[in-house]
Structures are given as C-alpha cells and as structure tokens.
Write a protein that holds these residues in place. Structure first.
Motif, PDB file in Angstrom:
ATOM      1  N   LEU A   1     -39.351 -38.694 -18.711  1.00 20.17           N
ATOM      2  CA  LEU A   1     -39.491 -38.295 -17.412  1.00 20.17           C
ATOM      3  C   LEU A   1     -40.864 -38.571 -16.815  1.00 20.17           C
ATOM      4  CD1 LEU A   1     -38.365 -36.529 -14.876  1.00 20.17           C
ATOM      5  CD2 LEU A   1     -39.604 -34.686 -15.956  1.00 20.17           C
ATOM      6  N   ASN A   2     -41.844 -38.490 -17.762  1.00 18.84           N
ATOM      7  CA  ASN A   2     -43.388 -38.793 -17.173  1.00 18.84           C
ATOM      8  C   ASN A   2     -43.528 -40.245 -17.145  1.00 18.84           C
ATOM      9  OD1 ASN A   2     -44.175 -35.872 -17.612  1.00 18.84           O
ATOM     10  ND2 ASN A   2     -44.705 -36.184 -19.652  1.00 18.84           N
ATOM     11  N   ALA A   3     -42.594 -41.190 -17.622  1.00 19.84           N
ATOM     12  CA  ALA A   3     -42.940 -42.578 -17.455  1.00 19.84           C
ATOM     13  C   ALA A   3     -42.184 -42.824 -16.150  1.00 19.84           C
ATOM     14  CB  ALA A   3     -42.302 -43.114 -18.696  1.00 19.84           C
ATOM     15  N   VAL A   4     -41.001 -42.330 -15.862  1.00 21.33           N
ATOM     16  CA  VAL A   4     -40.370 -42.913 -14.597  1.00 21.33           C
ATOM     17  C   VAL A   4     -40.623 -42.225 -13.433  1.00 21.33           C
ATOM     18  CG1 VAL A   4     -38.375 -41.177 -14.903  1.00 21.33           C
ATOM     19  CG2 VAL A   4     -37.982 -43.456 -14.111  1.00 21.33           C
ATOM     20  N   ASN A   5     -41.171 -40.826 -13.506  1.00 16.23           N
ATOM     21  CA  ASN A   5     -41.641 -40.068 -12.374  1.00 16.23           C
ATOM     22  C   ASN A   5     -42.606 -40.806 -11.312  1.00 16.23           C
ATOM     23  OD1 ASN A   5     -41.272 -37.908 -10.653  1.00 16.23           O
ATOM     24  ND2 ASN A   5     -42.443 -36.584 -11.833  1.00 16.23           N
ATOM     25  N   SER A   6     -42.301 -40.801 -10.036  1.00 22.29           N
ATOM     26  CA  SER A   6     -42.926 -41.315  -8.993  1.00 22.29           C
ATOM     27  C   SER A   6     -42.932 -40.400  -7.852  1.00 22.29           C
ATOM     28  CB  SER A   6     -42.479 -42.919  -8.834  1.00 22.29           C
ATOM     29  OG  SER A   6     -43.536 -43.242  -7.713  1.00 22.29           O
ATOM     30  N   ASP A   7     -43.966 -39.927  -7.643  1.00 27.68           N
ATOM     31  CA  ASP A   7     -43.887 -38.998  -6.258  1.00 27.68           C
ATOM     32  C   ASP A   7     -42.982 -37.612  -6.566  1.00 27.68           C
ATOM     33  OD1 ASP A   7     -45.978 -40.287  -4.958  1.00 27.68           O
ATOM     34  OD2 ASP A   7     -44.845 -41.624  -4.346  1.00 27.68           O
ATOM     35  N   GLU A   8     -43.051 -37.194  -7.752  1.00 32.29           N
ATOM     36  CA  GLU A   8     -41.901 -36.210  -8.062  1.00 32.29           C
ATOM     37  C   GLU A   8     -40.424 -36.542  -7.660  1.00 32.29           C
ATOM     38  OE1 GLU A   8     -42.774 -33.795  -9.756  1.00 32.29           O
ATOM     39  OE2 GLU A   8     -44.855 -34.441  -9.727  1.00 32.29           O
ATOM     40  N   ASN A   9     -39.990 -37.700  -7.912  1.00 33.17           N
ATOM     41  CA  ASN A   9     -38.768 -38.334  -7.072  1.00 33.17           C
ATOM     42  C   ASN A   9     -37.655 -38.051  -8.452  1.00 33.17           C
ATOM     43  OD1 ASN A   9     -39.562 -39.886  -8.903  1.00 33.17           O
ATOM     44  ND2 ASN A   9     -38.627 -41.954  -7.763  1.00 33.17           N
ATOM     45  N   SER A  10     -38.211 -37.523  -9.592  1.00 30.93           N
ATOM     46  CA  SER A  10     -37.260 -37.407 -10.906  1.00 30.93           C
ATOM     47  C   SER A  10     -37.631 -35.916 -11.232  1.00 30.93           C
ATOM     48  CB  SER A  10     -37.580 -38.532 -11.901  1.00 30.93           C
ATOM     49  OG  SER A  10     -37.529 -39.932 -11.304  1.00 30.93           O
ATOM     50  N   HIS A  11     -36.556 -35.694 -12.139  1.00 28.57           N
ATOM     51  CA  HIS A  11     -36.202 -34.313 -12.513  1.00 28.57           C
ATOM     52  C   HIS A  11     -35.873 -34.007 -13.885  1.00 28.57           C
ATOM     53  CE1 HIS A  11     -35.800 -34.357  -8.124  1.00 28.57           C
ATOM     54  NE2 HIS A  11     -37.007 -33.277  -8.326  1.00 28.57           N
ATOM     55  N   LEU A  12     -36.263 -33.232 -14.818  1.00 27.69           N
ATOM     56  CA  LEU A  12     -35.526 -32.712 -15.871  1.00 27.69           C
ATOM     57  C   LEU A  12     -35.325 -31.187 -15.879  1.00 27.69           C
ATOM     58  CD1 LEU A  12     -35.050 -32.929 -19.021  1.00 27.69           C
ATOM     59  CD2 LEU A  12     -37.369 -32.416 -19.408  1.00 27.69           C
ATOM     60  N   VAL A  13     -34.057 -30.933 -16.183  1.00 26.19           N
ATOM     61  CA  VAL A  13     -33.629 -29.695 -16.271  1.00 26.19           C
ATOM     62  C   VAL A  13     -32.954 -29.357 -17.626  1.00 26.19           C
ATOM     63  CG1 VAL A  13     -31.608 -27.945 -15.423  1.00 26.19           C
ATOM     64  CG2 VAL A  13     -32.833 -29.760 -13.661  1.00 26.19           C
ATOM     65  N   THR A  14     -33.529 -28.485 -18.170  1.00 24.66           N
ATOM     66  CA  THR A  14     -33.067 -27.798 -19.396  1.00 24.66           C
ATOM     67  C   THR A  14     -32.140 -26.815 -19.497  1.00 24.66           C
ATOM     68  OG1 THR A  14     -35.030 -29.042 -20.525  1.00 24.66           O
ATOM     69  CG2 THR A  14     -33.844 -27.454 -21.916  1.00 24.66           C
ATOM     70  N   VAL A  15     -31.115 -26.681 -20.049  1.00 23.51           N
ATOM     71  CA  VAL A  15     -30.089 -25.726 -19.874  1.00 23.51           C
ATOM     72  C   VAL A  15     -29.724 -25.347 -21.192  1.00 23.51           C
ATOM     73  CG1 VAL A  15     -27.855 -24.736 -18.965  1.00 23.51           C
ATOM     74  CG2 VAL A  15     -29.081 -26.871 -17.956  1.00 23.51           C
ATOM     75  N   PRO A  16     -30.304 -24.209 -21.570  1.00 17.94           N
ATOM     76  CA  PRO A  16     -29.969 -23.526 -23.084  1.00 17.94           C
ATOM     77  C   PRO A  16     -28.488 -22.846 -23.001  1.00 17.94           C
ATOM     78  CG  PRO A  16     -31.364 -22.263 -22.100  1.00 17.94           C
ATOM     79  CD  PRO A  16     -31.395 -22.983 -21.241  1.00 17.94           C
ATOM     80  N   PRO A  17     -27.881 -22.713 -24.282  1.00 16.90           N
ATOM     81  CA  PRO A  17     -26.627 -22.461 -24.335  1.00 16.90           C
ATOM     82  C   PRO A  17     -26.830 -20.776 -24.052  1.00 16.90           C
ATOM     83  CG  PRO A  17     -27.614 -22.663 -26.447  1.00 16.90           C
ATOM     84  CD  PRO A  17     -28.480 -23.498 -25.551  1.00 16.90           C
ATOM     85  N   GLY A  18     -25.738 -20.260 -23.485  1.00 14.78           N
ATOM     86  CA  GLY A  18     -25.663 -18.924 -23.115  1.00 14.78           C
ATOM     87  C   GLY A  18     -24.463 -18.539 -22.402  1.00 14.78           C
ATOM     88  N   PRO A  19     -24.483 -17.248 -21.592  1.00 16.06           N
ATOM     89  CA  PRO A  19     -23.135 -16.751 -20.877  1.00 16.06           C
ATOM     90  C   PRO A  19     -23.446 -17.317 -19.388  1.00 16.06           C
ATOM     91  CG  PRO A  19     -24.932 -15.043 -21.131  1.00 16.06           C
ATOM     92  CD  PRO A  19     -25.337 -16.183 -22.271  1.00 16.06           C
ATOM     93  N   HIS A  20     -23.689 -18.534 -19.163  1.00  9.12           N
ATOM     94  CA  HIS A  20     -23.831 -18.946 -17.953  1.00  9.12           C
ATOM     95  C   HIS A  20     -23.018 -20.416 -17.843  1.00  9.12           C
ATOM     96  CE1 HIS A  20     -27.713 -20.138 -19.958  1.00  9.12           C
ATOM     97  NE2 HIS A  20     -26.895 -21.376 -19.756  1.00  9.12           N
ATOM     98  N   VAL A  21     -22.790 -20.909 -16.772  1.00  5.73           N
ATOM     99  CA  VAL A  21     -22.206 -22.007 -16.217  1.00  5.73           C
ATOM    100  C   VAL A  21     -23.042 -23.187 -15.920  1.00  5.73           C
ATOM    101  CG1 VAL A  21     -20.242 -23.152 -14.986  1.00  5.73           C
ATOM    102  CG2 VAL A  21     -19.956 -20.674 -15.637  1.00  5.73           C
ATOM    103  N   LEU A  22     -22.769 -24.343 -16.524  1.00 10.63           N
ATOM    104  CA  LEU A  22     -23.765 -25.509 -16.505  1.00 10.63           C
ATOM    105  C   LEU A  22     -23.879 -25.875 -15.007  1.00 10.63           C
ATOM    106  CD1 LEU A  22     -25.549 -27.672 -17.715  1.00 10.63           C
ATOM    107  CD2 LEU A  22     -23.538 -29.056 -18.033  1.00 10.63           C
ATOM    108  N   SER A  23     -22.763 -25.921 -14.229  1.00  7.90           N
ATOM    109  CA  SER A  23     -22.725 -26.147 -12.804  1.00  7.90           C
ATOM    110  C   SER A  23     -23.529 -25.076 -11.920  1.00  7.90           C
ATOM    111  CB  SER A  23     -21.287 -26.455 -12.394  1.00  7.90           C
ATOM    112  OG  SER A  23     -20.588 -25.351 -12.180  1.00  7.90           O
TER     113      SER A  23
END
Length: 342
Positions: free
Chosen positions: A189-211
C-alpha cells in the motif's frame, strides 16, 4: 386491488425517486468519479474456511455484489471487471462492463482450488485496465486477500511502484489471514499510494459480515458518492421505518427506500411545524382576554372609582392566580355603554 396497489406503488416510486434525484443532482455531479475497476477474487482452498459465515468465498461474493453495484451506481459510465487469482491460474471471468447482473451471475461460477497468486492477479488486472475503451476513466484494482501471501515484500513493493507509475489505484481487502499478511500488504500500500487514492481494509474474523464492514470503509465511502449513501441509509433504517406497509424491501431496493424515508421525514417535519404553529396561535388566543381585561380595568378605574373593587376581585384569586372568566366578563361589561358592572 392488487394491480391497483402495484400501479400506485409504481407511481409513488417514480415521484419519490425523481424528487430525490433532483434534490441531490448537484451533490452527485460534484462526487461522480469516472472509473474503471477490476475486482480480484481469492478462490484458493483457504476460501472453504467458515470463520466468515457461511464461508470466506460466500462472504467475498457478497462483497463483490456490493462493490460492483456501488461503482456502477456512482457513475453510469463506470465499468467493472472480475478475475480470480487461484485455481489453474489467473482467470478473467468478466471483462470491463457496466452490466452488474453479468458480474453477479458469472461470479457464482468461480471454482475453488489451488493457491492464490496475488502478483499475477494484479498484473493481469492492470493489463486489462490499460486496454479499457474509455481512456478518460481512472484505473482502480480492488483485490481480496484471504490466504497467505507467498510473494516477498520486495517484490510487492516493486509491483506497487509500477502501479503508481501507471496511475493505477489499489484497494486491498485483508481478511482471513490478516495477521500474517499485514506487514506485506502495508508495504504494498505504501508503495502504490498516491494522494491517498489507495486503501487497505483489514477485517478480523468475528460475528460480522464482510460486506457490512466494507460498506462503511473508504473503499466504498471514499470515492463512490451517492450510491453508498442510498445503501447505508436503507441499511441503517432496518425494518423500523414501516417500509413493509408500502411493500418495499430496503435490502432489495435501497434507493427507493431512501427516497421513501426522505418523504416520510419531510411529512413528519411538516406535521410537527403545523402542531407548533397551532400551539403558538392557541397561546396567543389564551393571552388576549387577560390583556384586554387589564386594559379595560385601567380605563374603568380612570372613569369610575366604583370599578376598582370589581377589578381587584377579577385579578385576584386563590394563590394570586388570574380568573380568566371573570376578567373576560369585566372587560365586556366595561366596553358596553353604562359604565362598570354592578
């Protein structure tokens, strides 16, 4: 009767949606992003895991549904493609298209097996975006990472710099093996990011829905515009807004549910304003006799001293409260020829 009800619902739908579109036209124009996006799905054997209900693969497909709909709703000229990164090799299932139904139907035919090749999937997606028909579209890759990343960090950094050089934004959804992959994906992400146009979302397992997690993430909210607002507003309302009374399912038709909610809120606000206005008018009407009585009492005391006891009795009562009925009678008597009341 059912046919008439359906016709009425259709008319209501058209009017509400037209009102909503007209009201949000300036907002939509300011947030529309012309973009070509490619979704990279992880279909490795790790996707059989059930830590995301009902499985990692099904959770991914729900997220594909959300993302493809969000991208096409934000701008009718946006296009979305779909590929898988595991199996016998990287396979493009849907070329860039604005037909969401095609993406949804073909995504359910993706077979599980093998190991995911993240770098190859990203490179194929970049090549497909390079040959997009509308060169005015921005380029974006959205990649799902649900299995261990086999590439070393240096190779990922090199790939990220290449994407950045070619003006390709990258959104990464890290789930399933999030702890193991965190460091490598952050370097990418740090290598590709330009003006905050890229994102990383980390989703741990748990009682929630990915979407559901993605719905409130920068991947959807950051660039999507009004489409996510519709869906978020419909999802936040749940079943408590009385949509079932109109035969509307917010999950199936979020835009209409949002328009219906706006109309209901406006009607509720109008009713509250009318009630407040009526209460104000009523208070003014209740205060008028007292004012008239006070004014009449002053005139009567100036004209005839005999009116003083009456005024005193009318304005004084138990605990000093004003007897409005007596004041009204006194004011009427004083306004008639013949002077003060007997």
């Amino acid at each position: 009767p059912s046919r008439d009800r359906q016709r009425g619902a259709a008319v209501l739908r058209s009017s509400l949606c037209a009102t909503l579109i007209a009201r949000n036209s300036l907002f939509q124009l300011s947030t529309m992003v012309l973009e070509a996006s490619f979704l990279c799905v992880d279909n490795s054997d790790y996707m059989r895991n059930g830590d995301f209900a009902p499985s990692r693969m099904e959770a991914q497909l729900d997220a594909v549904n959300l993302l493809s709909g969000a991208k096409t709703q934000s701008n009718p000229e946006n296009t979305v493609g779909l590929l898988s990164t595991a199996g016998k090799g990287v396979e493009v299932h849907v070329a860039l298209t604005s037909d969401v139904g095609k993406i949804l139907s073909l995504s359910h035919g993706i077979k599980l097996g093998g190991a995911s090749n993240l770098s190859a999937g990203i490179q194929v997606a970049q090549l497909s975006l390079k040959h997009r028909q509308n060169k005015n579209q921005r380029q974006r890759i959205i990649v799902f990472v649900g299995s261990p990343v086999t590439e070393d960090e240096a190779a990922l950094v090199k790939l990220g710099k290449k994407l950045k050089k070619n003006s390709v934004a990258l959104d990464i959804i890290n789930f399933g093996e999030e702890a193991e992959n965190a460091a490598k994906l952050e370097a990418l992400l740090n290598a590709v990011n330009s003006d905050e146009n890229s994102h990383l979302v980390t989703v741990p397992p748990g009682p929630h829905v990915l979407s559901d997690i993605l719905l409130s993430s920068p991947i959807v909210q950051g660039d999507e515009g009004a489409g996510a607002a519709f869906a978020a507003a419909a999802a936040s309302g749940g079943g408590g807004d009385g949509f079932t009374e109109f035969g509307v399912d917010p999950n199936m038709d979020p835009e209409f549910a949002y328009a219906l909610r706006i109309s209901m809120e406006e009607e509720r606000a109008r009713q509250e304003a009318e009630a407040a206005r009526a209460a104000t008018d009523g208070a003014a009407t209740d205060g008028a006799p007292g004012a008239a009585a006070a004014e009449g009492g002053d005139v009567a005391m100036a004209q005839d001293a005999g009116a003083a006891p009456a005024a005193t009795v009318s304005s004084g009562g138990a605990g000093g409260e004003v007897d409005e009925e007596a004041l009204l009678q006194a004011a009427l008597a004083m306004s008639m020829p013949g002077g003060a009341p007997a």
